[in-house]
Design a protein around this motif. Structure first.
Motif, PDB file in Angstrom:
ATOM      1  N   THR A 150       0.826  -1.213   0.000  1.00 32.64           N
ATOM      2  CA  THR A 150       0.000   0.000   0.000  1.00 32.64           C
ATOM      3  C   THR A 150       0.859   1.262   0.000  1.00 32.64           C
ATOM      4  N   GLN A 151       2.162   1.104   0.207  1.00 38.57           N
ATOM      5  CA  GLN A 151       3.077   2.252   0.182  1.00 38.57           C
ATOM      6  C   GLN A 151       4.213   1.935  -0.769  1.00 38.57           C
ATOM      7  N   ARG A 152       4.487   2.855  -1.703  1.00 40.89           N
ATOM      8  CA  ARG A 152       5.547   2.619  -2.689  1.00 40.89           C
ATOM      9  C   ARG A 152       6.640   3.657  -2.519  1.00 40.89           C
ATOM     10  N   THR A 153       7.864   3.163  -2.255  1.00 44.13           N
ATOM     11  CA  THR A 153       9.044   4.024  -2.224  1.00 44.13           C
ATOM     12  C   THR A 153       9.891   3.718  -3.450  1.00 44.13           C
ATOM     13  N   ILE A 154      10.939   4.489  -3.635  1.00 43.13           N
ATOM     14  CA  ILE A 154      11.798   4.314  -4.805  1.00 43.13           C
ATOM     15  C   ILE A 154      13.238   4.148  -4.346  1.00 43.13           C
ATOM     16  N   ASP A 155      13.991   3.256  -5.006  1.00 45.32           N
ATOM     17  CA  ASP A 155      15.350   2.929  -4.559  1.00 45.32           C
ATOM     18  C   ASP A 155      16.430   3.714  -5.287  1.00 45.32           C
ATOM     19  N   ALA A 156      16.019   4.764  -6.025  1.00 51.14           N
ATOM     20  CA  ALA A 156      16.997   5.584  -6.753  1.00 51.14           C
ATOM     21  C   ALA A 156      16.378   6.951  -7.006  1.00 51.14           C
ATOM     22  N   ASP A 157      17.229   7.932  -7.280  1.00 52.71           N
ATOM     23  CA  ASP A 157      16.714   9.236  -7.707  1.00 52.71           C
ATOM     24  C   ASP A 157      16.044   9.057  -9.069  1.00 52.71           C
ATOM     25  N   VAL A 158      14.838   9.622  -9.215  1.00 54.22           N
ATOM     26  CA  VAL A 158      14.104   9.437 -10.469  1.00 54.22           C
ATOM     27  C   VAL A 158      13.535  10.759 -10.951  1.00 54.22           C
ATOM     28  N   VAL A 159      13.189  10.790 -12.233  1.00 59.38           N
ATOM     29  CA  VAL A 159      12.432  11.895 -12.816  1.00 59.38           C
ATOM     30  C   VAL A 159      11.128  11.296 -13.337  1.00 59.38           C
ATOM     31  N   VAL A 160      10.034  11.980 -13.077  1.00 59.29           N
ATOM     32  CA  VAL A 160       8.709  11.464 -13.432  1.00 59.29           C
ATOM     33  C   VAL A 160       8.449  11.691 -14.922  1.00 59.29           C
ATOM     34  N   ILE A 161       8.056  10.629 -15.610  1.00 49.24           N
ATOM     35  CA  ILE A 161       7.717  10.713 -17.035  1.00 49.24           C
ATOM     36  C   ILE A 161       6.216  10.943 -17.215  1.00 49.24           C
ATOM     37  N   GLU A 162       5.422  10.188 -16.457  1.00 51.94           N
ATOM     38  CA  GLU A 162       3.983  10.232 -16.669  1.00 51.94           C
ATOM     39  C   GLU A 162       3.258   9.924 -15.369  1.00 51.94           C
ATOM     40  N   ARG A 163       2.100  10.568 -15.164  1.00 55.26           N
ATOM     41  CA  ARG A 163       1.216  10.243 -14.046  1.00 55.26           C
ATOM     42  C   ARG A 163      -0.165   9.950 -14.605  1.00 55.26           C
ATOM     43  N   ASN A 164      -0.708   8.761 -14.255  1.00 54.24           N
ATOM     44  CA  ASN A 164      -1.986   8.330 -14.795  1.00 54.24           C
ATOM     45  C   ASN A 164      -3.122   8.386 -13.783  1.00 54.24           C
ATOM     46  N   LYS A 165      -2.817   8.555 -12.510  1.00 53.97           N
ATOM     47  CA  LYS A 165      -3.835   8.613 -11.460  1.00 53.97           C
ATOM     48  C   LYS A 165      -3.615   9.857 -10.600  1.00 53.97           C
ATOM     49  N   VAL A 166      -4.688  10.281  -9.947  1.00 56.33           N
ATOM     50  CA  VAL A 166      -4.601  11.417  -9.022  1.00 56.33           C
ATOM     51  C   VAL A 166      -5.113  10.970  -7.667  1.00 56.33           C
ATOM     52  N   MET A 167      -4.821  11.762  -6.643  1.00 56.04           N
ATOM     53  CA  MET A 167      -5.240  11.440  -5.295  1.00 56.04           C
ATOM     54  C   MET A 167      -6.767  11.353  -5.239  1.00 56.04           C
ATOM     55  N   GLY A 168      -7.260  10.298  -4.619  1.00 51.07           N
ATOM     56  CA  GLY A 168      -8.691  10.065  -4.532  1.00 51.07           C
ATOM     57  C   GLY A 168      -9.176   9.009  -5.491  1.00 51.07           C
ATOM     58  N   ASP A 169      -8.394   8.700  -6.523  1.00 54.92           N
ATOM     59  CA  ASP A 169      -8.770   7.637  -7.459  1.00 54.92           C
ATOM     60  C   ASP A 169      -8.737   6.283  -6.757  1.00 54.92           C
ATOM     61  N   THR A 170      -9.625   5.399  -7.167  1.00 56.84           N
ATOM     62  CA  THR A 170      -9.600   4.018  -6.686  1.00 56.84           C
ATOM     63  C   THR A 170      -8.847   3.172  -7.695  1.00 56.84           C
ATOM     64  N   VAL A 171      -7.886   2.402  -7.216  1.00 59.77           N
ATOM     65  CA  VAL A 171      -7.055   1.593  -8.110  1.00 59.77           C
ATOM     66  C   VAL A 171      -7.270   0.114  -7.828  1.00 59.77           C
ATOM     67  N   SER A 172      -7.088  -0.677  -8.865  1.00 64.16           N
ATOM     68  CA  SER A 172      -7.144  -2.135  -8.759  1.00 64.16           C
ATOM     69  C   SER A 172      -5.753  -2.697  -8.982  1.00 64.16           C
ATOM     70  N   LEU A 173      -5.584  -3.969  -8.677  1.00 61.93           N
ATOM     71  CA  LEU A 173      -4.292  -4.614  -8.885  1.00 61.93           C
ATOM     72  C   LEU A 173      -3.877  -4.481 -10.349  1.00 61.93           C
ATOM     73  N   GLY A 174      -2.647  -4.035 -10.581  1.00 58.42           N
ATOM     74  CA  GLY A 174      -2.124  -3.910 -11.937  1.00 58.42           C
ATOM     75  C   GLY A 174      -2.387  -2.587 -12.610  1.00 58.42           C
ATOM     76  N   ASP A 175      -3.209  -1.726 -12.004  1.00 59.58           N
ATOM     77  CA  ASP A 175      -3.445  -0.410 -12.594  1.00 59.58           C
ATOM     78  C   ASP A 175      -2.139   0.385 -12.653  1.00 59.58           C
TER      79      ASP A 175
END
Length: 339
Positions: A150-175
């Motif tokens: 339920t919590q996702r961290t990142i193991d390296a410095d990254v730059v965001v390419i794309e965001r497909n969801k916003v806060m409040g969206d309901t997600v399913s496995l694999g979304d």
């Protein structure tokens, strides 16, 4: 009056060693692109403030959180099941001690088979309790693992390419929630004539060929790391990969993904060659030159190599100078001055 000899521009016929550069073009692509898929279902309750295209997120920071209340309950339920299984093991151990004393007394009166002894010692019940304990332990580990998703961290410095969801969206496995690229290195994919592959060095146990890159007037530096095993299906050119380390901080301006760059790849040095402008060599591989007597001559040459601006030829033995530009009105044998 004595006629004035015409003047030609020429270079000294002097062979040497030259470092060649191969010019190519290509686009910047991620070396490592990470697609962030939901591994838990629920509502997105938090997103990193920089989780948007172009945002930079440091190693170890939290990218997003999914509502974990249901998963917390599953962990609590699995903990309760584990405690019950542990209690059942303890109870069964106590019952077995009683059964051992009863078996000792019973064995003095009658002859028992091995199977009867196992039943009397409650061995099937013990195995059942042990299996239930192992199952409860596995269920707790699975519940804890599901909670961690339920919590996702990142193991390296990254730059965001794309965001497909916003806060409040309901997600399913694999979304797909978004995608990021590791910011410590980018790649540039270049295309080259196949006959140039033998003159460059990909990374092996030693460093690959140095590559100088320019994007919008800003210089960067990279290393040739791979030669693709297949040529481009459309152009029939060879494909090579250049790695650029620290692309966001290496130069005065961050290098952006998708940028079209000019690349100069260091080739193997060429020895015993005369370097002159490409236009000084005729289409039938001859050059104009000046001999020891100051007379204009034209000589056939061996073309050793060319790059974007220069030609590299074997030294014509009969010439002291090689003309870099000459008038079409002059003919061999004309007395000339050299400048």
């Amino acid at each position: 009056a004595k006629p004035v000899a015409p003047t030609v521009t020429a270079i000294k016929n002097q062979a040497g060693t030259h470092a060649l550069e191969l010019l190519a073009y290509g686009s910047v692509i991620p070396a490592e692109k990470i697609t962030l898929e939901a591994q838990a279902k629920g509502q997105l309750i938090a997103l990193h403030g920089d989780f948007e295209p172009g945002g930079r997120i440091a190693k170890g920071e939290i990218l997003f959180n999914i509502d974990d209340r249901e998963y917390q309950l599953q962990v609590e339920s699995a903990n309760a099941a584990l405690k019950k299984a542990q209690a059942d093991i303890a109870l069964e151990a106590a019952q077995r001690k009683v059964a051992e004393k009863d078996l000792e007394l019973l064995s003095k009166r009658i002859q028992l088979t091995d199977e009867s002894k196992q039943l009397a010692l409650r061995l099937p019940q013990q195995r059942q309790a042990e299996a239930a304990l192992a199952s409860a332990q596995r269920q707790l580990k699975q519940a804890q693992l599901d909670l961690s998703y339920t919590q996702r961290t990142i193991d390296a410095d990254v730059v965001v390419i794309e965001r497909n969801k916003v806060m409040g969206d309901t997600v399913s496995l694999g979304d797909e929630i978004g995608s990021v690229a590791k910011a410590d290195r980018y790649w540039v994919e270049l295309r080259l004539p196949t006959d140039r592959i033998a003159k460059i060095q990909p990374r092996t146990n030693t460093k690959g060929s140095l590559v100088k890159l320019n994007a919008n007037g800003i210089d960067y530096q990279g290393e040739l790391i791979r030669i693709h095993p297949q040529v481009d299906s459309d152009s029939r050119l060879a494909k090579v990969i250049v790695e650029i380390k620290d692309p966001l901080t290496q130069s005065s301006r961050p290098l952006l993904l998708g940028t079209y760059v000019e690349a100069k790849i260091a080739q193997q040095a060429i020895n015993n060659a005369v370097k002159l402008p490409r236009e000084a060599v005729t289409s039938d591989r001859r050059v104009w030159g000046v001999d020891k007597k100051g007379l204009l001559q034209i000589e056939s040459i061996q073309l050793l190599d060319i790059d974007n601006e220069s030609a590299y030829i074997s030294s014509p033995k009969e010439l002291d100078y090689i003309v870099t530009n000459t008038s079409k009105t002059l003919v061999p044998g004309t007395k000339v001055n050299v400048k």
